[in-house]
Every structure is written in structure tokens, then in C-alpha cells.
Design a protein around this motif. Structure first.
Motif, PDB file in Angstrom:
ATOM      1  N   ALA A 157       0.822  -1.217   0.000  1.00 16.49           N
ATOM      2  CA  ALA A 157       0.000   0.000   0.000  1.00 16.49           C
ATOM      3  C   ALA A 157       0.850   1.260   0.000  1.00 16.49           C
ATOM      4  N   ALA A 158       1.963   1.248   0.734  1.00 17.21           N
ATOM      5  CA  ALA A 158       2.810   2.445   0.823  1.00 17.21           C
ATOM      6  C   ALA A 158       3.395   2.796  -0.541  1.00 17.21           C
ATOM      7  N   TYR A 159       3.916   1.793  -1.242  1.00 17.09           N
ATOM      8  CA  TYR A 159       4.497   2.034  -2.557  1.00 17.09           C
ATOM      9  C   TYR A 159       3.424   2.397  -3.573  1.00 17.09           C
ATOM     10  N   LYS A 160       2.252   1.789  -3.433  1.00 19.49           N
ATOM     11  CA  LYS A 160       1.156   2.099  -4.342  1.00 19.49           C
ATOM     12  C   LYS A 160       0.738   3.557  -4.208  1.00 19.49           C
ATOM     13  N   LYS A 161       0.675   4.037  -2.970  1.00 19.38           N
ATOM     14  CA  LYS A 161       0.280   5.429  -2.733  1.00 19.38           C
ATOM     15  C   LYS A 161       1.283   6.394  -3.361  1.00 19.38           C
ATOM     16  N   ILE A 162       2.563   6.057  -3.230  1.00 17.13           N
ATOM     17  CA  ILE A 162       3.604   6.944  -3.744  1.00 17.13           C
ATOM     18  C   ILE A 162       3.683   6.879  -5.264  1.00 17.13           C
ATOM     19  N   LEU A 163       3.734   5.661  -5.819  1.00 19.20           N
ATOM     20  CA  LEU A 163       3.992   5.495  -7.243  1.00 19.20           C
ATOM     21  C   LEU A 163       2.800   5.845  -8.116  1.00 19.20           C
ATOM     22  N   GLU A 164       1.585   5.764  -7.579  1.00 21.34           N
ATOM     23  CA  GLU A 164       0.404   6.112  -8.371  1.00 21.34           C
ATOM     24  C   GLU A 164       0.155   7.617  -8.400  1.00 21.34           C
ATOM     25  N   VAL A 224     -10.701   4.210   3.783  1.00 16.63           N
ATOM     26  CA  VAL A 224     -10.609   2.751   3.799  1.00 16.63           C
ATOM     27  C   VAL A 224      -9.215   2.293   3.379  1.00 16.63           C
ATOM     28  N   ASP A 225      -8.675   2.939   2.335  1.00 17.57           N
ATOM     29  CA  ASP A 225      -7.336   2.574   1.852  1.00 17.57           C
ATOM     30  C   ASP A 225      -6.274   2.848   2.901  1.00 17.57           C
ATOM     31  N   SER A 226      -6.455   3.912   3.656  1.00 13.08           N
ATOM     32  CA  SER A 226      -5.450   4.286   4.642  1.00 13.08           C
ATOM     33  C   SER A 226      -5.487   3.392   5.873  1.00 13.08           C
ATOM     34  N   ALA A 227      -6.523   2.552   5.978  1.00 14.01           N
ATOM     35  CA  ALA A 227      -6.621   1.665   7.137  1.00 14.01           C
ATOM     36  C   ALA A 227      -5.458   0.676   7.188  1.00 14.01           C
ATOM     37  N   SER A 228      -4.947   0.299   6.018  1.00 13.20           N
ATOM     38  CA  SER A 228      -3.817  -0.635   5.965  1.00 13.20           C
ATOM     39  C   SER A 228      -2.491   0.089   5.768  1.00 13.20           C
ATOM     40  N   LEU A 229      -2.509   1.398   5.911  1.00 17.41           N
ATOM     41  CA  LEU A 229      -1.298   2.183   5.666  1.00 17.41           C
ATOM     42  C   LEU A 229      -1.160   3.267   6.722  1.00 17.41           C
ATOM     43  N   GLY A 230       0.000   3.316   7.361  1.00 14.79           N
ATOM     44  CA  GLY A 230       0.263   4.363   8.347  1.00 14.79           C
ATOM     45  C   GLY A 230       1.443   5.202   7.923  1.00 14.79           C
ATOM     46  N   ASN A 231       1.700   6.276   8.648  1.00 15.63           N
ATOM     47  CA  ASN A 231       2.810   7.157   8.311  1.00 15.63           C
ATOM     48  C   ASN A 231       4.151   6.454   8.467  1.00 15.63           C
ATOM     49  N   THR A 232       4.243   5.498   9.393  1.00 18.63           N
ATOM     50  CA  THR A 232       5.488   4.762   9.563  1.00 18.63           C
ATOM     51  C   THR A 232       5.793   3.942   8.311  1.00 18.63           C
ATOM     52  N   ASN A 233       4.776   3.269   7.771  1.00 19.46           N
ATOM     53  CA  ASN A 233       4.961   2.525   6.516  1.00 19.46           C
ATOM     54  C   ASN A 233       5.376   3.463   5.389  1.00 19.46           C
ATOM     55  N   LEU A 234       4.688   4.585   5.329  1.00 18.93           N
ATOM     56  CA  LEU A 234       4.946   5.542   4.261  1.00 18.93           C
ATOM     57  C   LEU A 234       6.364   6.096   4.356  1.00 18.93           C
ATOM     58  N   ASN A 235       6.794   6.421   5.566  1.00 18.80           N
ATOM     59  CA  ASN A 235       8.147   6.944   5.754  1.00 18.80           C
ATOM     60  C   ASN A 235       9.198   5.901   5.390  1.00 18.80           C
ATOM     61  N   ALA A 236       8.923   4.641   5.726  1.00 17.07           N
ATOM     62  CA  ALA A 236       9.859   3.568   5.367  1.00 17.07           C
ATOM     63  C   ALA A 236       9.952   3.422   3.856  1.00 17.07           C
ATOM     64  N   ALA A 237       8.816   3.494   3.166  1.00 12.67           N
ATOM     65  CA  ALA A 237       8.820   3.405   1.706  1.00 12.67           C
ATOM     66  C   ALA A 237       9.568   4.587   1.089  1.00 12.67           C
ATOM     67  N   LYS A 238       9.437   5.763   1.688  1.00 18.03           N
ATOM     68  CA  LYS A 238      10.176   6.934   1.216  1.00 18.03           C
ATOM     69  C   LYS A 238      11.672   6.673   1.240  1.00 18.03           C
ATOM     70  N   ILE A 239      12.149   6.126   2.364  1.00 20.28           N
ATOM     71  CA  ILE A 239      13.579   5.864   2.525  1.00 20.28           C
ATOM     72  C   ILE A 239      14.066   4.869   1.484  1.00 20.28           C
ATOM     73  N   VAL A 240      13.286   3.808   1.267  1.00 21.38           N
ATOM     74  CA  VAL A 240      13.683   2.776   0.296  1.00 21.38           C
ATOM     75  C   VAL A 240      13.769   3.356  -1.107  1.00 21.38           C
ATOM     76  N   ILE A 241      12.765   4.135  -1.487  1.00 22.45           N
ATOM     77  CA  ILE A 241      12.749   4.735  -2.820  1.00 22.45           C
ATOM     78  C   ILE A 241      13.902   5.711  -2.981  1.00 22.45           C
ATOM     79  N   ALA A 242      14.216   6.455  -1.932  1.00 18.39           N
ATOM     80  CA  ALA A 242      15.298   7.429  -2.001  1.00 18.39           C
ATOM     81  C   ALA A 242      16.658   6.769  -2.133  1.00 18.39           C
ATOM     82  N   VAL A 243      16.804   5.587  -1.562  1.00 20.44           N
ATOM     83  CA  VAL A 243      18.110   4.916  -1.552  1.00 20.44           C
ATOM     84  C   VAL A 243      18.389   4.180  -2.857  1.00 20.44           C
ATOM     85  N   ILE A 244      17.355   3.687  -3.534  1.00 13.88           N
ATOM     86  CA  ILE A 244      17.544   2.846  -4.723  1.00 13.88           C
ATOM     87  C   ILE A 244      18.435   3.492  -5.788  1.00 13.88           C
ATOM     88  N   PRO A 245      18.197   4.748  -6.214  1.00 10.73           N
ATOM     89  CA  PRO A 245      19.087   5.334  -7.244  1.00 10.73           C
ATOM     90  C   PRO A 245      20.542   5.404  -6.798  1.00 10.73           C
TER      91      PRO A 245
END
Length: 291
Positions: free
Chosen positions: A55-62, A247-268
């Protein structure tokens, strides 16, 4: 021999432990980014995702703004790399000469060191950028850091360590200073130039604060600034009547979102670093020793 083997084993063990110290937190971040919000809030996630969710990556990438900010960051990195490279080389070459070869060299070098230790600060820099009409443009992200003085010092010391006989032979053959720089100094300075290029890429990519200062709208944000601003606010979604988003945010919290941010930032950076890593140590060591 046994003592040498034991020493080698101990060194490898220490290196492996240090590697794990660096790697395990990253694996935990990756696991959090792919876990459910309930598992994360319950502190149940270790090195393996719990309640697997994208859900975290879906929110960011979409988000179309994500890709727009991504392109802004790519443009910023490319422009900063080119400008930094050209200005660093052109500044380091004359400063690598002696005061007899370049009159006033010590004055320029001392001014450079002074500028590295003391700068005007955030407000004067903002006023300068604003007065030139650079706000909300990519140039506001690039030009304030166009001449990284620490990198100039690294390249300057590397150039100073180049054997003088090479330069003298080129001058005897009729080469001018620009030809000597481009045909001799730059080709043999790959380690230090790769090192400062890596510094430029990482610094430009990771910087989010400049976007907050110089950009007044999210449409102009570079990627790091944009993902730093992403937050889930359920109260705002309820007020807006956006029940599907709630409803979509029920399975997604800011901690998940922040973790996904870090992963996406590190990949390049993980993709770029291996290409330049072999030059990194020699570039730092040689460039940091005064010739």
C-alpha cells in the motif's frame, strides 16, 4: 603465520559485524515498508514483513506528482553534476600551482578557505536567490551550491601531486594550459573526479531542505522534498468526505509511508555507487594529502 591468519580472521569478523550493523537497519526499514500498518504499530516487524502489503508504494507510485518531482530531481542532479565538475576543475587547476607560477594564488586559496568556514547564512542566500528571480526554478536548487569548496580542495591537492614533468613535456610540445588540463590532468585524475562526482550526485539527490526554502508550491518540489511532505491525515480525509481514501489508509500508516520513502530514495544511489566505488578510496586519500 598462525598469528597472521588469526589477525586476518579477526579483521574479517569485525568487518562482517560492522557490515551487519549497517545492513540490518536497512532490512528492517524494507520490512516495515512492506508490512501492514497494524503489524508496524504493534512493533511486530523485524527483518521479515508481517502482513505483507504494498500500500505504501502504491500510494507513492500512483501519484503523478511523484513522477514529476522525480524528473525535477534528475534534472537537478544532471545540472549540478555538470556545473560542479566544470567549475571545480577550472578552479582547482590554477590553485594547484605555486605562488610563483600563479600570482595571487595564496590570496585566492585563503579566500576559498574563509568562504568554506564562514558563509552568509540561509536568509542572505534566500534574498540573493530571490533578487535574481530564481525562486520556483531548478536553478535555485543548483546555483547556490555550484562551487563546493571541499571538493575543490580535494581536486586541487590531487592536481598538485601530478608529476611536473608531464606538464613540462606537454608545454615543450606546444600545448597550451587548456590542452594540458583536458589531455593530461583530467584523464589521469579519474579517482578524485569520480569521488567529487559521487559527492555531487548524492548531495543533490538527498537534499530536501532547499526545496522547502526556494519552492513555494508542491508542483516545483524535487523528489526528496515531495516525499518528505507526504503524510496520511485521516481527519482531513474524513472532513473531505473521501471515504474510499479512509478505507485505503486503514492498511497504511505514516510509519509505513516513511519507510517506503527511505527505500525509494536509496535505490538510485545504490545503483550509482557501485559504478564509482572503486575510485572512492584512492580519490579521497590522494586528494586529501597536500602535494
Amino acid at each position: 603465520m598462525k598469528v597472521d591468519k588469526l589477525r586476518t580472521v579477526i579483521i574479517y569478523i569485525i568487518i562482517i559485524l560492522l557490515g551487519l550493523v549497517c545492513l540490518l537497519p536497512l532490512l528492517n526499514i524494507v520490512a516495515i515498508s512492506f508490512s501492514s500498518s497494524a503489524a508496524v504499530e504493534g512493533n511486530m516487524v523485524g527483518l521479515i514483513p508481517v502482513g505483507f502489503s504494498t500500500a505504501a508504494y502504491k500510494k507513492i507510485l500512483e501519484d503523478s506528482q511523484f513522477w514529476h518531482s522525480f524528473l525535477i530531481s534528475v534534472e537537478r542532479v544532471v545540472l549540478a553534476l555538470i556545473i560542479n565538475f566544470v567549475l571545480i576543475v577550472l578552479m582547482a587547476y590554477p590553485l594547484s600551482k605555486t605562488n610563483a607560477q600563479f600570482r595571487g594564488r595564496n590570496i585566492y586559496a585563503n579566500l576559498m578557505i574563509f568562504a568554506m568556514l564562514f558563509n552568509g547564512g540561509m536568509i542572505p542566500t534566500f534574498l540573493v536567490v530571490k533578487s535574481y528571480g530564481l525562486l520556483n526554478t531548478v536553478w535555485a536548487l543548483v546555483l547556490p551550491g555550484a562551487v563546493p569548496i571541499f571538493n575543490v580542495i580535494l581536486v586541487m591537492n590531487f592536481f598538485a601531486a601530478v608529476p611536473k614533468e608531464l606538464e613540462e613535456a606537454a608545454f615543450i610540445d606546444g600545448a597550451n594550459p587548456l590542452q594540458v588540463l583536458t589531455k593530461i590532468f583530467i584523464p589521469i585524475s579519474k579517482p578524485v573526479l569520480a569521488t567529487v562526482s559521487l559527492f555531487s550526485i548524492v548531495g543533490s539527490w538527498n537534499d530536501f531542505y532547499s526545496g522547502l526554502i526556494y519552492m513555494s508550491k508542491a508542483a516545483y518540489y524535487p523528489l526528496m522534498t515531495y516525499i518528505q511532505s507526504l503524510q496520511i491525515n485521516v481527519e482531513d480525509l474524513i472532513k473531505q468526505g473521501n471515504l474510499s481514501a479512509v478505507v485505503d489508509s486503514a492498511s497504511l500508516g505514516n510509519t509505513n509511508l516513511n519507510a517506503a520513502k527511505i527505500v525509494i530514495a536509496v535505490i538510485p544511489l545504490l545503483l550509482i555507487y557501485p559504478l564509482l566505488q572503486r575510485y572512492f578510496v584512492s580519490g579521497i586519500v590522494v586528494g586529501s594529502v597536500k602535494g
